[in-house]
Design a protein around this motif. Structure first.
Motif: not given
Length: 85
Positions: A30-48
């Motif tokens: 589902r995430l791969s089929a979504t053009p923008d799968a919450a990129p801000g959330h993904v970036a924040l989780v990765r960072e923190l």
């Protein structure tokens, strides 16, 4: 009955080949089929979270979560691996 058996075989194949459960795979699909799968959330989780851990710590966390998943599903956990560090 056939549906249950098919689901079990798919689950076994995904776990064996990719190390993923069927629900985890469905989320990725589902995430791969979504053009923008919450990129801000993904970036924040990765960072923190992810970037704060060493690769060995991530592996330990993955093993621990796998054990918890087995317990929640009521199936047998995998045999314990070698001790950490």
């Amino acid at each position: 009955m056939a549906s249950s058996l098919m689901s079990r075989r798919v689950e076994q194949q995904l776990k064996g080949d990719e190390g993923l459960s069927h629900p985890q795979y469905e989320v990725l699909v589902r995430l791969s089929a979504t053009p923008d799968a919450a990129p801000g959330h993904v970036a924040l989780v990765r960072e923190l979270f992810i970037d704060a851990l060493e690769p060995g710590q991530i592996a330990l966390l993955a093993d621990a979560l796998e054990t918890v998943g087995h317990r929640l599903r009521g199936d047998a956990p995998p045999p314990p691996g070698p001790p950490a560090r």
